[in-house]
Design a protein around this motif. Structure first.
Motif, mmCIF file in Angstrom:
data_model
loop_
_atom_site.group_PDB
_atom_site.id
_atom_site.type_symbol
_atom_site.label_atom_id
_atom_site.label_comp_id
_atom_site.label_asym_id
_atom_site.label_seq_id
_atom_site.Cartn_x
_atom_site.Cartn_y
_atom_site.Cartn_z
ATOM 1 N N PHE A 100 9.331 -16.378 -2.400
ATOM 2 C CA PHE A 100 8.741 -16.363 -3.735
ATOM 3 C C PHE A 100 8.365 -14.923 -4.085
ATOM 4 C CE2 PHE A 100 8.250 -20.781 -2.620
ATOM 5 C CZ PHE A 100 8.326 -21.463 -3.836
ATOM 6 N N PRO A 101 8.104 -14.622 -5.366
ATOM 7 C CA PRO A 101 7.788 -13.248 -5.749
ATOM 8 C C PRO A 101 6.411 -12.766 -5.300
ATOM 9 C CG PRO A 101 8.677 -14.503 -7.612
ATOM 10 C CD PRO A 101 8.341 -15.491 -6.531
ATOM 11 N N GLU A 102 6.195 -11.496 -5.515
ATOM 12 C CA GLU A 102 4.894 -10.844 -5.372
ATOM 13 C C GLU A 102 3.882 -11.518 -6.303
ATOM 14 O OE1 GLU A 102 3.184 -6.277 -6.012
ATOM 15 O OE2 GLU A 102 5.029 -6.921 -7.012
ATOM 16 N N ALA A 103 2.623 -11.568 -5.870
ATOM 17 C CA ALA A 103 1.513 -12.067 -6.708
ATOM 18 C C ALA A 103 1.780 -13.478 -7.228
ATOM 19 C CB ALA A 103 1.240 -11.115 -7.870
ATOM 20 N N PHE A 104 2.399 -14.324 -6.396
ATOM 21 C CA PHE A 104 2.718 -15.658 -6.884
ATOM 22 C C PHE A 104 1.488 -16.561 -6.922
ATOM 23 C CE2 PHE A 104 4.657 -19.869 -6.996
ATOM 24 C CZ PHE A 104 5.529 -19.680 -8.058
ATOM 25 N N ALA A 105 0.495 -16.292 -6.105
ATOM 26 C CA ALA A 105 -0.719 -17.117 -6.122
ATOM 27 C C ALA A 105 -1.462 -16.992 -7.446
ATOM 28 C CB ALA A 105 -1.648 -16.723 -4.974
ATOM 29 N N ARG A 106 -1.354 -15.814 -8.057
ATOM 30 C CA ARG A 106 -1.978 -15.580 -9.359
ATOM 31 C C ARG A 106 -1.421 -14.278 -9.905
ATOM 32 N NH1 ARG A 106 -5.364 -12.317 -12.948
ATOM 33 N NH2 ARG A 106 -6.562 -13.788 -14.238
ATOM 34 N N ASP A 107 -0.917 -14.301 -11.125
ATOM 35 C CA ASP A 107 -0.309 -13.113 -11.707
ATOM 36 C C ASP A 107 -1.340 -11.985 -11.853
ATOM 37 O OD1 ASP A 107 2.011 -11.816 -12.989
ATOM 38 O OD2 ASP A 107 0.706 -11.796 -14.737
ATOM 39 N N PHE A 108 -0.845 -10.761 -11.987
ATOM 40 C CA PHE A 108 -1.715 -9.600 -12.146
ATOM 41 C C PHE A 108 -2.556 -9.660 -13.422
ATOM 42 C CE2 PHE A 108 1.520 -7.892 -9.304
ATOM 43 C CZ PHE A 108 0.799 -7.083 -8.455
ATOM 44 N N GLY A 109 -2.073 -10.363 -14.442
ATOM 45 C CA GLY A 109 -2.757 -10.324 -15.733
ATOM 46 C C GLY A 109 -2.433 -9.044 -16.470
ATOM 47 N N GLU A 110 -3.245 -8.726 -17.468
ATOM 48 C CA GLU A 110 -3.017 -7.503 -18.227
ATOM 49 C C GLU A 110 -3.120 -6.280 -17.314
ATOM 50 O OE1 GLU A 110 -2.086 -7.227 -21.401
ATOM 51 O OE2 GLU A 110 -1.956 -9.428 -21.431
ATOM 52 N N ALA A 111 -2.364 -5.256 -17.652
ATOM 53 C CA ALA A 111 -2.368 -4.043 -16.839
ATOM 54 C C ALA A 111 -3.795 -3.539 -16.636
ATOM 55 C CB ALA A 111 -1.523 -2.965 -17.516
ATOM 56 N N GLY A 112 -4.135 -3.247 -15.387
ATOM 57 C CA GLY A 112 -5.463 -2.747 -15.066
ATOM 58 C C GLY A 112 -6.517 -3.809 -14.883
ATOM 59 N N SER A 113 -6.131 -5.087 -14.936
ATOM 60 C CA SER A 113 -7.108 -6.169 -14.793
ATOM 61 C C SER A 113 -7.723 -6.183 -13.396
ATOM 62 C CB SER A 113 -6.446 -7.528 -15.053
ATOM 63 O OG SER A 113 -6.010 -7.638 -16.389
ATOM 64 N N ASP A 114 -8.954 -6.628 -13.330
ATOM 65 C CA ASP A 114 -9.642 -6.826 -12.064
ATOM 66 C C ASP A 114 -9.207 -8.174 -11.503
ATOM 67 O OD1 ASP A 114 -11.341 -7.157 -9.922
ATOM 68 O OD2 ASP A 114 -13.204 -6.863 -11.068
ATOM 69 N N VAL A 115 -8.505 -8.170 -10.374
ATOM 70 C CA VAL A 115 -8.003 -9.422 -9.784
ATOM 71 C C VAL A 115 -8.849 -9.868 -8.598
ATOM 72 C CG1 VAL A 115 -5.635 -8.995 -10.540
ATOM 73 C CG2 VAL A 115 -6.387 -8.178 -8.287
ATOM 74 N N SER A 116 -9.938 -9.166 -8.325
ATOM 75 C CA SER A 116 -10.706 -9.450 -7.109
ATOM 76 C C SER A 116 -11.262 -10.869 -7.084
ATOM 77 C CB SER A 116 -11.842 -8.437 -6.948
ATOM 78 O OG SER A 116 -12.732 -8.475 -8.049
ATOM 79 N N ALA A 117 -11.584 -11.434 -8.257
ATOM 80 C CA ALA A 117 -12.118 -12.799 -8.294
ATOM 81 C C ALA A 117 -11.082 -13.830 -7.855
ATOM 82 C CB ALA A 117 -12.615 -13.124 -9.699
ATOM 83 N N HIS A 118 -9.827 -13.429 -7.811
ATOM 84 C CA HIS A 118 -8.752 -14.358 -7.463
ATOM 85 C C HIS A 118 -8.191 -14.092 -6.073
ATOM 86 C CE1 HIS A 118 -8.914 -15.684 -11.601
ATOM 87 N NE2 HIS A 118 -8.923 -14.412 -11.950
ATOM 88 N N ALA A 119 -8.838 -13.233 -5.321
ATOM 89 C CA ALA A 119 -8.422 -12.989 -3.937
ATOM 90 C C ALA A 119 -8.847 -14.162 -3.062
ATOM 91 C CB ALA A 119 -9.038 -11.693 -3.426
ATOM 92 N N GLU A 120 -7.980 -14.537 -2.126
ATOM 93 C CA GLU A 120 -8.240 -15.665 -1.235
ATOM 94 C C GLU A 120 -8.029 -15.239 0.210
ATOM 95 O OE1 GLU A 120 -5.903 -19.095 -2.081
ATOM 96 O OE2 GLU A 120 -6.140 -18.946 -4.264
ATOM 97 N N PRO A 121 -8.793 -15.796 1.137
ATOM 98 C CA PRO A 121 -8.541 -15.513 2.547
ATOM 99 C C PRO A 121 -7.237 -16.162 3.007
ATOM 100 C CG PRO A 121 -10.190 -17.223 2.323
ATOM 101 C CD PRO A 121 -9.925 -16.712 0.934
ATOM 102 N N LEU A 122 -6.801 -15.793 4.185
ATOM 103 C CA LEU A 122 -5.531 -16.301 4.709
ATOM 104 C C LEU A 122 -5.610 -17.756 5.148
ATOM 105 C CD1 LEU A 122 -4.323 -13.152 6.672
ATOM 106 C CD2 LEU A 122 -3.550 -13.973 4.440
ATOM 107 N N ASP A 123 -6.793 -18.341 5.106
ATOM 108 C CA ASP A 123 -6.920 -19.790 5.312
ATOM 109 C C ASP A 123 -7.414 -20.474 4.034
ATOM 110 O OD1 ASP A 123 -9.495 -18.826 5.276
ATOM 111 O OD2 ASP A 123 -10.122 -19.799 7.141
ATOM 112 N N GLY A 124 -7.225 -19.791 2.889
ATOM 113 C CA GLY A 124 -7.655 -20.338 1.611
ATOM 114 C C GLY A 124 -6.632 -21.311 1.038
ATOM 115 N N PRO A 125 -6.862 -21.757 -0.206
ATOM 116 C CA PRO A 125 -6.014 -22.806 -0.794
ATOM 117 C C PRO A 125 -4.539 -22.438 -0.881
ATOM 118 C CG PRO A 125 -8.036 -22.537 -2.062
ATOM 119 C CD PRO A 125 -8.018 -21.428 -1.070
#
Length: 254
Positions: A37-62
């Motif tokens: 599957f592509p890069e960032a498939f768990a959640r897209d980057f959003g608009e350029a420069g967006s803060d994606v930290s709220a969507h980071a998941e651990p390696l045992d996450g969903p």
């Protein structure tokens, strides 16, 4: 094994992680040894420069848990992109999670500080650890998107035994970008006498054109701009013949 069945899923990821997990289940085939599957498939980057930290998941996450469940259910190995928490809570890693017949996490080394973007403002670069996994007796090296522009990483993976380079990407669309993508993928295959399997997110935001290239640079399959799936069987005999025909790895002097 003498063959490796590879499926590339060129599909846009959404801003809703749950929707992307559903897509994993819909799009993972049952007849492939390796599904990319592509890069960032768990959640897209959003608009350029967006803060994606709220969507980071651990390696045992969903997301990684669902990748592992599907890989086991469909008896395959899956590679997919996600954001993973790092030491800096505001700057996660851009990570490829691998689950199934192999298990690994590759954190993108080269962040996309180019073409007017500053990925390093929002993400943390991974450690300088080229990652190679075994899939059905094949050595598979991992790269992510902008990593493709750095031939030394591809060579480091090959020095660790890689026979296939897998490149999930969200290759931003723009002038010359498809030409760069195709040229660099073929170059990495030719100069290293390896197969290259690259799965990109589609247009209009990204470039699409997922590709499978053989070790002499022939394109075995290529997607267009839209959502698409590719399926290719890699042959070890082709790899061996390419390395006999063009023994450039053996001929190196530096």
């Amino acid at each position: 094994m003498d063959q490796l069945r590879v499926a590339l899923v060129q599909q846009a990821s959404a801003l809703e992680p749950e929707a992307n997990r559903r897509l994993l289940a819909e799009l993972t085939p049952t007849d492939a040894d390796l599904v990319v599957f592509p890069e960032a498939f768990a959640r897209d980057f959003g608009e350029a420069g967006s803060d994606v930290s709220a969507h980071a998941e651990p390696l045992d996450g969903p997301f990684a848990t669902e990748v592992a469940r599907l890989a086991a259910e469909r008896r395959t190995t899956i590679v997919a992109g996600m954001f993973e928490p790092g030491a800096d809570p505001g700057r996660p890693f851009n990570t490829l999670v691998v689950r199934g017949g192999a298990e690994a996490a590759y954190r993108k080394i080269h962040l996309y500080d180019s073409f007017g973007y500053r990925e390093s403002d929002r993400l943390t670069a991974g450690p300088l650890e080229p990652t190679v996994v075994d899939v059905q007796g094949w050595r598979v090296g991992l790269m992510t998107c902008y990593d493709l522009r750095f031939p030394e990483l591809a060579r480091a993976l090959v020095d660790r035994g890689a026979e296939v380079l897998v490149v999930p990407a969200a290759w931003v669309a723009g002038p010359r970008k498809v030409e760069h993508w195709r040229t660099l993928l073929r170059a990495r295959a030719i100069e290293n006498t390896v197969f290259v399997a690259a799965a990109g997110q589609p247009g209009p935001r990204y470039s699409g054109h997922s590709l499978v290239v053989d070790p002499l640079g022939d394109v075995l399959a290529e997607a267009g701009d839209d959502d698409q799936a590719l399926s290719v069987t890699l042959e070890r005999a082709v790899l061996d013949e390419a390395r006999r025909t063009n023994p450039s790895l053996a001929n190196r002097r530096l």
